[in-house]
Structure formats: C-alpha cells, structure tokens
Design an enzyme around this catalytic site. Structure first.
Site, short mmCIF file in Angstrom:
data_model
loop_
_atom_site.label_atom_id
_atom_site.label_comp_id
_atom_site.label_asym_id
_atom_site.label_seq_id
_atom_site.Cartn_x
_atom_site.Cartn_y
_atom_site.Cartn_z
N HIS A 45 0.84 -1.20 0.00
CA HIS A 45 0.00 0.00 0.00
C HIS A 45 0.87 1.25 0.00
O HIS A 45 1.01 1.93 1.01
CB HIS A 45 -0.95 -0.01 1.20
CG HIS A 45 -2.05 -1.01 1.08
ND1 HIS A 45 -2.05 -2.21 1.78
CD2 HIS A 45 -3.18 -1.01 0.32
CE1 HIS A 45 -3.14 -2.89 1.47
NE2 HIS A 45 -3.84 -2.19 0.59
N ASN A 46 1.44 1.54 -1.15
CA ASN A 46 2.32 2.70 -1.29
C ASN A 46 1.93 3.47 -2.55
O ASN A 46 0.92 3.17 -3.19
CB ASN A 46 3.78 2.24 -1.35
CG ASN A 46 4.00 1.13 -2.37
OD1 ASN A 46 3.46 1.18 -3.48
ND2 ASN A 46 4.78 0.11 -2.00
N ALA A 47 2.74 4.46 -2.92
CA ALA A 47 2.41 5.32 -4.05
C ALA A 47 2.44 4.58 -5.37
O ALA A 47 1.71 4.94 -6.31
CB ALA A 47 3.37 6.51 -4.09
N VAL A 48 3.26 3.53 -5.48
CA VAL A 48 3.30 2.76 -6.72
C VAL A 48 1.98 2.02 -6.92
O VAL A 48 1.45 1.93 -8.03
CB VAL A 48 4.49 1.77 -6.72
CG1 VAL A 48 4.55 1.01 -8.04
CG2 VAL A 48 5.80 2.52 -6.49
N HIS A 49 1.43 1.47 -5.84
CA HIS A 49 0.11 0.84 -5.93
C HIS A 49 -0.94 1.86 -6.36
O HIS A 49 -1.79 1.56 -7.21
CB HIS A 49 -0.27 0.23 -4.57
CG HIS A 49 -1.72 -0.14 -4.46
ND1 HIS A 49 -2.31 -1.14 -5.20
CD2 HIS A 49 -2.72 0.39 -3.68
CE1 HIS A 49 -3.60 -1.25 -4.88
NE2 HIS A 49 -3.87 -0.33 -3.98
N GLN B 5 -3.17 -16.32 -2.49
CA GLN B 5 -3.61 -15.80 -3.78
C GLN B 5 -4.71 -16.65 -4.40
O GLN B 5 -5.65 -16.12 -4.99
CB GLN B 5 -2.41 -15.70 -4.73
CG GLN B 5 -1.46 -14.57 -4.40
CD GLN B 5 -2.17 -13.23 -4.38
OE1 GLN B 5 -2.82 -12.83 -5.32
NE2 GLN B 5 -2.04 -12.53 -3.26
#
Length: 498
Positions: free
Chosen positions: A218-222, A419
């Site tokens: 859960h970061n800016a790339v996501h 998954q």
C-alpha cells in the site's frame, strides 16, 4: 448515498460555468470539528456486535479472513486520539523501520525527491509570469522533467500490460505524480476546470508523499497502478461514450487517493490495539474514511478547487468520499449483489447520473484489486508484495504478544494459498460481473490472465507439496543417523517467494 443529478459533457474549449457543478444537498464538513484533540480518559470505546458471516458462504468467509470485519462502537464521535494499545505507540512512517524492514537510505532518497519536486513547485510560484494567469500556461510545461523513456511509456498508458514498476524507476520514484498529471492533461481537465497547474502539481506531490513507501504494497506505486487501471476502464466503450468530464475527474482523483496514508496494517489491527483512528471513525470503514479525509485535507490545503463556489467544492469532496468508501472490502458482497441485480434486470442507464456514479464505484473496486488480472510477471510481483505486508503485520502482532490475524502468519501461510483463495472468492466473482457489464476485449483479457495466474499458483503449490513429501523421509533418515536413531524433528516448510 446515490447521486441523483446529471452533468453534461462540456466542450474542452470553454471554461466551466459556475452553474455546472452547482447542486443541492451538499454535506457540510465543519471546520470546527477537532480531529486532533486530546481524548477524554472517561470515554472508552466499548466494542461488541461484530458482524457474523455464514460459514457456508465461502466468499464472505474469505473476505472476513482478509481482516476487514466491521465492528460498530456504541460510543459517539470522539476526538482523534494519539494514544493506542499500551504496547504500541504507532508512528506509521517508522513502524516497519523500527522492526528492521527497510533502510535509512530510503528515507534520504525520499527527502531528496521531495526537495527536487517542491523546489520546482517553488520556482513556479516565484515566477512573475505565472502569477494570476495559470489558465494561460502551456500544458506541456511540466513535461520537461520527463526523460525520453518515461515519455515513451506514457504514449502507451492505456495498455493493460503497462509496467508500473519500470515506469516508477524511469520517473525516479515519481510515478503517481507523473502519471496522474499526464492523464488529467490528456483528458483536457486542467484547462476545462481551470485548474491552477502550480496548485495541481503541489497537490499531487503531497498525495504521493503521504503514501507510506515503507509499505511493501500500500504505497504510491500501488496508487499509480490503480490510477492506470482506472484509466483503462474509463476508456472502455460502455463508459467512454457516457461519462462526463466531471465523472472522469472524480474517477482519476479517487484512484490516486484511494489508499492515502495507509498504515500497512488492517482495520482489525487498529481496532484491537485501540488506535485513535478506530475510535475516530467508530470502528467502521476506518481505513477508507482515513483515506478520504486525508484527501480532502490536501485538497483544502492546496486550495485546488478554491476558484469554485463553496457548495461545488463540498459536493466534489462528498462524491470523492463515496468512491473511496466503496473500496471497503467488507462491503464487497453488498456492491456485488447490487451490480448483479442491475445486470440481471438490464436496467443500468448511464444517462442517469446516479447509475454512472455507481459504475464508477465498481470500476474503482475492480482497479483496486486487479493485480491477479495482470500479466504473470506483474501479477506475481504484486502478490509477493501484498503477502509480505500481511506477514509484516503478523510479525508485529507476534512481537507484541497479540493474536496473529488470519493470513498474516508467515509460518502457516504461503503466497500461493493466499492468492488462490483471494482469486476464487473475491476477484473472480467481481470480474465475471464486470465482464457481463463491459463485454470487451479488455475484460476477456483480464479473465484470461486471471485463469492463467491461478493455474500458475496452483502449479507452484503442487510442486512445493511434492518437494516437501520427497524431502521428508531423507531428512528424517539423516537426522536419525546423526542422532543415533532418535525421533525425527519437524521439517520446516519451504517458501514460494523465491
């Protein structure tokens, strides 16, 4: 709450009339509400009445395992508290660093990127040529920072196999700022809504930096990845011919800010540690409310929509919240049932503003969990990242003698089994209905990738099981030989992360 009004599609060569966004029923956000006040020690959050899912409903059961179970509080609205569980005084920006995840060099790199971007923003502010004439700024002015490879990738930003990891490297870790600004510009929204580009750039920089990049997932790339997926969905024929410019602006902003300030732990963790956010939002959609209010705070701080009437700004904030709150996975079945009912009755009318808003909610939900539908090389990286974030939460819970949340124990779970369950009970039902709504080449491509990816994880699981069974007897014989025939010891499980 559904939106019951319709906005026309405006031509790009005219400014937005003030009456276009004016509508009744705006929700007022009181500036006098204290979000950071000191807590009253007499006000204790008493929690009970957790929602009980029918164990026979495998979809609901798996959603519950993901951890987003809503627990309602009996107390009223309380001021935000900084104190939490007696063993945890959580500073989200240093949470994983203190436990040994990440390195100090990452922080210095982030500071350098912030300094570079804000220096550019200050340069724009200081230029007399830009003061008061933001609508006359050439729209390509901010593109000068792009290098050739990043610019080349942006020309194919609508491709489903867009590699956001490569793009983030090419933009020096500024994928969210670069991508979102490019898309807003591509749609002509900067000019159409008369957005001050200095304010917009500053807003996007602050959004990017409010994501916690110590989080594996859960970061800016996501956020950039979800924004790119949202753009792909907005380009679908069913939506492209129906959405207004206002709908598109809201959809892109919601995608960019949908996980703003995510702490890297789930809602039950915040509740059981008595965190101030859980109390502030009364244990209901805690993270989603936090993301929404954080986005509203940055919009107000940068005054991005200050040129609009106050009522229009409040309406925009409210509808932005409606989109972000739809990503709460504990309400997955509610939204999916409603979507399925509309499709069964064939009564979705995209000329109706409330129906368009609902479809935007579903599009954002799909974009948020579309990783299993990406090509294997991308999907596998996201699977490893989200699982590592689960496991880091489990490590924190073990460290502080808390009950380990489901799916968060690295000793009892693997990437593959997490998954496979996620695809079976959450992703497949949602994307099957999305394919019914938008029976396009993209929707079929996503379903195809998901089927291949699920098969790949199942194959890896079988290989691991076979390898463990083969290794078991030989390992036991070796131990017995060394120990002189003593009883065998437990064999550690292998890892799928390699």
């Amino acid at each position: 709450m559904e939106v019951c009004y319709q906005l026309p599609v405006l031509p790009l060569d005219r400014p937005v009339p003030k009456h276009v966004l004016s509508r009744r029923g705006a929700i007022s956000f009181s500036s006098s509400s204290s979000l950071f006040g000191a807590p009253d020690p007499r006000q204790l959050s008493q929690r009970r009445g957790a929602i009980s899912y029918d164990s026979s409903d495998q979809t609901a059961l798996y959603i519950r395992m993901l951890g987003d179970v809503r627990v309602r509080s009996q107390v009223g609205f309380e001021p935000e508290r900084r104190s939490s569980h007696p063993y945890l005084r959580i500073d989200f920006r240093t949470l994983h660093t203190r436990l040994g995840y990440g390195s100090s060099s990452d922080g210095s790199g982030t500071e350098r990127r912030v300094h570079r971007l804000l220096s550019f923003q200050r340069y724009l502010h200081s230029s007399r040529l830009l003061r008061g004439i933001s609508q006359q700024i050439p729209l390509h002015i901010l593109d000068e920072d792009y290098n050739g490879q990043a610019q080349c990738m942006l020309e194919k930003v609508g491709n489903w196999n867009f590699d956001i990891f490569l793009f983030d490297r090419l933009t020096n870790g500024n994928s969210l700022v670069t991508l979102t600004f490019h898309l807003l510009n591509k749609y002509g929204l900067v000019e159409l809504f008369q957005l001050d580009m200095v304010k917009l750039w500053r807003f996007l920089v602050m959004v990017q930096e409010d994501y916690h990049n110590d989080n594996p997932y859960h970061n800016a790339v996501h956020a950039a990845d979800v924004t790119q997926a949202m753009y792909c969905f907005l380009q679908e024929p069913m939506l492209a011919k129906s959405l207004t410019s206002y709908d598109i602006l809201l959809g892109l902003l919601a995608a960019a800010t949908h996980d703003l300030g995510h702490p890297g732990v789930n809602q039950p963790f915040l509740i059981k540690t008595d965190h101030y956010l859980a109390t502030l939002y009364r244990n209901t959609s805690v993270l989603e409310n936090h993301h929404w209010k954080s986005a509203v705070g940055l919009l107000r701080e940068t005054r991005l929509f200050s040129h609009l009437p106050a009522e229009d700004s409040l309406n925009m904030e409210r509808e932005l919240g409606s989109l972000i709150l739809a990503t709460d996975i504990s309400r997955q079945n509610d939204y999916l049932s409603r979507f399925r009912m509309h499709l069964d009755k064939e009564n979705l009318c995209l000329s109706n503003a409330s129906h368009r808003h609902f479809v935007l909610q579903m599009a954002l939900k799909c974009a948020d969990i579309c990783n299993p539908c990406r090509p294997w090389e991308l999907s596998k990286q996201w699977s490893e990242r989200v699982t590592e974030e689960f496991f880091q939460q489990g490590d924190i819970e073990k460290k502080h003698k808390l009950e380990v949340s489901p799916l968060c124990d690295r000793e009892a779970n693997t990437i593959g089994n997490i998954q496979i369950g996620f695809m079976s009970y959450v992703v497949e039902p949602l994307f099957a209905e999305w394919a019914r709504f938008s029976d396009s080449r993209l929707s079929q491509t996503m379903l195809g990738h998901m089927g291949l990816n699920k098969a790949s994880w199942e194959g890896l699981q079988q290989e691991q099981t076979a390898a463990s069974e083969e290794a078991g007897p030989s390992a036991t014989d070796a131990e017995n030989a060394v120990a002189g025939g003593s009883s065998s010891k437990e064999i550690p499980q292998g890892s799928l992360e390699s």
